[in-house]
Design a protein around this motif. Structure first.
Motif, PDB file in Angstrom:
ATOM      1  N   PRO A 102      31.992 -39.092   8.770  1.00 38.42           N
ATOM      2  CA  PRO A 102      30.925 -38.243   8.225  1.00 38.42           C
ATOM      3  C   PRO A 102      29.990 -37.737   9.315  1.00 38.42           C
ATOM      4  N   GLU A 103      29.304 -36.644   9.024  1.00 39.34           N
ATOM      5  CA  GLU A 103      28.305 -36.112   9.954  1.00 39.34           C
ATOM      6  C   GLU A 103      27.199 -37.136  10.143  1.00 39.34           C
ATOM      7  N   GLY A 104      26.739 -37.268  11.363  1.00 45.22           N
ATOM      8  CA  GLY A 104      25.702 -38.246  11.670  1.00 45.22           C
ATOM      9  C   GLY A 104      26.240 -39.567  12.180  1.00 45.22           C
ATOM     10  N   HIS A 105      27.549 -39.800  12.049  1.00 44.83           N
ATOM     11  CA  HIS A 105      28.130 -41.053  12.518  1.00 44.83           C
ATOM     12  C   HIS A 105      28.058 -41.157  14.042  1.00 44.83           C
ATOM     13  N   THR A 106      27.863 -42.377  14.518  1.00 43.61           N
ATOM     14  CA  THR A 106      27.816 -42.647  15.951  1.00 43.61           C
ATOM     15  C   THR A 106      29.183 -43.148  16.421  1.00 43.61           C
ATOM     16  N   ALA A 142      27.951 -36.165  30.771  1.00 43.14           N
ATOM     17  CA  ALA A 142      27.190 -37.308  30.264  1.00 43.14           C
ATOM     18  C   ALA A 142      28.031 -38.554  30.460  1.00 43.14           C
ATOM     19  N   ASN A 143      27.458 -39.699  30.135  1.00 44.27           N
ATOM     20  CA  ASN A 143      28.174 -40.968  30.310  1.00 44.27           C
ATOM     21  C   ASN A 143      28.998 -41.352  29.097  1.00 44.27           C
ATOM     22  N   THR A 144      28.892 -40.573  28.027  1.00 45.52           N
ATOM     23  CA  THR A 144      29.595 -40.904  26.786  1.00 45.52           C
ATOM     24  C   THR A 144      29.885 -39.632  26.006  1.00 45.52           C
ATOM     25  N   ALA A 145      30.874 -39.699  25.136  1.00 45.35           N
ATOM     26  CA  ALA A 145      31.232 -38.558  24.290  1.00 45.35           C
ATOM     27  C   ALA A 145      30.414 -38.539  23.000  1.00 45.35           C
ATOM     28  N   GLU A 146      29.390 -39.373  22.907  1.00 43.90           N
ATOM     29  CA  GLU A 146      28.542 -39.374  21.718  1.00 43.90           C
ATOM     30  C   GLU A 146      28.031 -37.960  21.436  1.00 43.90           C
ATOM     31  N   GLY A 147      28.175 -37.524  20.188  1.00 45.04           N
ATOM     32  CA  GLY A 147      27.725 -36.192  19.800  1.00 45.04           C
ATOM     33  C   GLY A 147      28.795 -35.125  19.921  1.00 45.04           C
ATOM     34  N   TYR A 148      29.881 -35.436  20.659  1.00 42.60           N
ATOM     35  CA  TYR A 148      30.962 -34.478  20.877  1.00 42.60           C
ATOM     36  C   TYR A 148      32.206 -34.838  20.051  1.00 42.60           C
ATOM     37  N   LEU A 149      32.144 -35.918  19.295  1.00 43.85           N
ATOM     38  CA  LEU A 149      33.261 -36.332  18.447  1.00 43.85           C
ATOM     39  C   LEU A 149      33.053 -35.701  17.074  1.00 43.85           C
ATOM     40  N   ALA A 150      33.819 -34.663  16.791  1.00 44.41           N
ATOM     41  CA  ALA A 150      33.578 -33.849  15.600  1.00 44.41           C
ATOM     42  C   ALA A 150      33.745 -34.650  14.315  1.00 44.41           C
ATOM     43  N   ALA A 151      32.755 -34.558  13.444  1.00 48.17           N
ATOM     44  CA  ALA A 151      32.853 -35.189  12.126  1.00 48.17           C
ATOM     45  C   ALA A 151      33.871 -34.426  11.285  1.00 48.17           C
ATOM     46  N   GLY A 272      20.962 -38.502  25.492  1.00 47.20           N
ATOM     47  CA  GLY A 272      22.082 -37.848  24.834  1.00 47.20           C
ATOM     48  C   GLY A 272      21.974 -37.947  23.330  1.00 47.20           C
ATOM     49  N   PRO A 273      22.955 -37.396  22.611  1.00 48.36           N
ATOM     50  CA  PRO A 273      22.945 -37.426  21.152  1.00 48.36           C
ATOM     51  C   PRO A 273      22.924 -38.844  20.592  1.00 48.36           C
ATOM     52  N   VAL A 274      22.451 -38.944  19.351  1.00 47.65           N
ATOM     53  CA  VAL A 274      22.397 -40.242  18.673  1.00 47.65           C
ATOM     54  C   VAL A 274      23.331 -40.245  17.459  1.00 47.65           C
ATOM     55  N   GLY A 275      24.330 -39.362  17.481  1.00 47.25           N
ATOM     56  CA  GLY A 275      25.301 -39.259  16.398  1.00 47.25           C
ATOM     57  C   GLY A 275      25.986 -37.904  16.458  1.00 47.25           C
ATOM     58  N   ALA A 276      26.850 -37.673  15.491  1.00 50.04           N
ATOM     59  CA  ALA A 276      27.614 -36.418  15.447  1.00 50.04           C
ATOM     60  C   ALA A 276      26.858 -35.386  14.612  1.00 50.04           C
ATOM     61  N   PRO A 277      26.332 -34.327  15.233  1.00 50.52           N
ATOM     62  CA  PRO A 277      25.589 -33.327  14.461  1.00 50.52           C
ATOM     63  C   PRO A 277      26.513 -32.385  13.704  1.00 50.52           C
ATOM     64  N   SER A 278      26.046 -31.908  12.582  1.00 53.46           N
ATOM     65  CA  SER A 278      26.799 -30.923  11.810  1.00 53.46           C
ATOM     66  C   SER A 278      26.561 -29.524  12.393  1.00 53.46           C
ATOM     67  N   ARG A 279      27.369 -28.583  11.962  1.00 51.69           N
ATOM     68  CA  ARG A 279      27.176 -27.188  12.359  1.00 51.69           C
ATOM     69  C   ARG A 279      25.790 -26.705  11.929  1.00 51.69           C
ATOM     70  N   ALA A 280      25.363 -27.120  10.727  1.00 54.14           N
ATOM     71  CA  ALA A 280      24.053 -26.696  10.219  1.00 54.14           C
ATOM     72  C   ALA A 280      22.922 -27.180  11.122  1.00 54.14           C
ATOM     73  N   SER A 281      23.034 -28.397  11.643  1.00 54.39           N
ATOM     74  CA  SER A 281      21.983 -28.921  12.524  1.00 54.39           C
ATOM     75  C   SER A 281      22.006 -28.238  13.886  1.00 54.39           C
ATOM     76  N   ILE A 282      23.201 -27.923  14.388  1.00 50.91           N
ATOM     77  CA  ILE A 282      23.289 -27.186  15.656  1.00 50.91           C
ATOM     78  C   ILE A 282      22.638 -25.814  15.513  1.00 50.91           C
ATOM     79  N   LEU A 283      22.953 -25.130  14.403  1.00 57.11           N
ATOM     80  CA  LEU A 283      22.363 -23.805  14.169  1.00 57.11           C
ATOM     81  C   LEU A 283      20.854 -23.902  13.978  1.00 57.11           C
ATOM     82  N   ALA A 284      20.378 -24.998  13.410  1.00 60.03           N
ATOM     83  CA  ALA A 284      18.936 -25.177  13.237  1.00 60.03           C
ATOM     84  C   ALA A 284      18.223 -25.246  14.584  1.00 60.03           C
TER      85      ALA A 284
END
Length: 333
Positions: A102-106, A142-151, A272-284
């Motif tokens: 799901p979106e937001g997952h770490t 970055a040191n991790t793929a956090e935020g780049y793993l597509a929900a 870095g990111p704290v989870g996987a953002p949705s498209r809606a959050s990126i556009l925001a």
């Protein structure tokens, strides 16, 4: 009833019983390791009672299947023909496992889901998400793929490794990234990593889509004036890095948890990111609302009250607390 009619009825009943039993036949799971020979595959299938060795070997040789068997985890029902089994092995119709992210997952949430579904150790996914080779391949600075793993919901071959799952999710992220966003990032003087970091915080805070651009604007306004972000999701993530579990509720001492991710102690964006953002959050983040707000507080209905100054914010907090107590009182009656 004639003897012929009785025989016909018994035959029909027998066929129906056989069909019912066939529907309940156990499915055998067979693993074909990389580089396995035809004899090794035959041995594995025979152990599960799926094939008669001489016939299986003959069908394999006549159909020239020997060198075309693909590794993987397969499922076969007893009674499946040798030809059907060989065709599945040749075409790679291996067992797939459904992994939902799901979106937001770490990465910690994803590691738990992958461990449950695919059976690899949780630490192996965390290691893959920090693999410098994979990060370079996908242009992640970055040191991790956090935020780049597509929900998304993935149907993953059951024999997949943690690294393969991470690669699949990074490919999905790359396919979803709109090149037009790069121009918007440049216009806003943001790097992709910074935008994803802020989008992941918006993702964790927002409950309704129409508030995402307002929440993004609040954080961007704070950054602009040098005010700490003071975002609870960053504290939760900081603590999650230590425990692997998300703390659902923060207490006073938690806000003093030392970490570069704690935006109550550190100014600006976290590393870095704290989870996987949705498209809606990126556009925001790319297209934030034009609002003067610097504060917001959650209401009992999940929406937020936004304020321009701290005095109004304190008033909104008090009102939210009164609403929460009233809701709890209503539930207790």
């Amino acid at each position: 009833m004639t003897a012929r009619a009785k025989y016909r009825n018994r035959t029909v009943i027998a066929l129906l019983l056989l069909a019912a039993c066939a529907g309940r036949r156990p499915v055998e799971k067979v693993t074909v390791p990389p580089g396995a020979s035809l004899r090794q595959v035959e041995d594995s299938l025979a152990v599960h009672g799926l094939v008669w060795r001489p016939w299986f070997r003959l069908v394999a040789k006549l159909g020239r299947f020997e060198r075309s068997l693909k590794p993987g985890v397969y499922q076969f029902a007893p009674g499946t023909s040798s030809l059907a089994i060989l065709r599945d092995l040749r075409d790679g119709r291996f067992l797939s496992v459904k992994v939902t992210v799901p979106e937001g997952h770490t990465i910690y949430d994803i590691a738990a889901a992958g461990s449950t579904g695919l059976g690899f150790p949780r630490d192996s996914l965390l290691a893959a998400a920090r693999d410098p080779g994979l990060l370079r391949k996908y242009g992640i600075h970055a040191n991790t793929a956090e935020g780049y793993l597509a929900a998304d919901t993935y149907f993953v071959p059951a024999h997949s490794s943690a690294r393969e799952l991470v690669g699949m999710m990074l490919e999905q992220f790359r396919a979803r990234w709109d090149p037009a966003w790069d121009a918007e990032l440049e216009r806003r003087d943001l790097t992709r990593h910074e935008a994803l970091t802020l989008a992941s915080i918006v993702e964790a805070e927002a409950r309704v889509d129409e508030e995402r651009p307002i929440i993004a604007a609040v954080y961007l306004n704070r950054i602009r004036i040098g005010m700490p972000l003071q975002a609870d999701p960053t504290v939760q993530y900081a603590m999650m890095q230590q425990t692997g579990e998300r703390k659902p509720r923060l207490y006073y001492n938690d806000y003093r948890f030392e970490s570069p991710y704690n935006t109550y102690l550190m100014r600006g964006l976290p590393p870095g990111p704290v989870g996987a953002p949705s498209r809606a959050s990126i556009l925001a983040v790319l297209r934030p609302a034009e609002v003067p707000y610097l504060y917001f507080v959650a209401r009992p209905d999940g929406r937020h009250t936004f304020s321009r100054n701290y005095t109004d914010h304190l008033r909104a907090i008090a009102e939210s607390r009164r609403g929460s107590k009233a809701a709890e009182g209503g539930r207790s009656q």
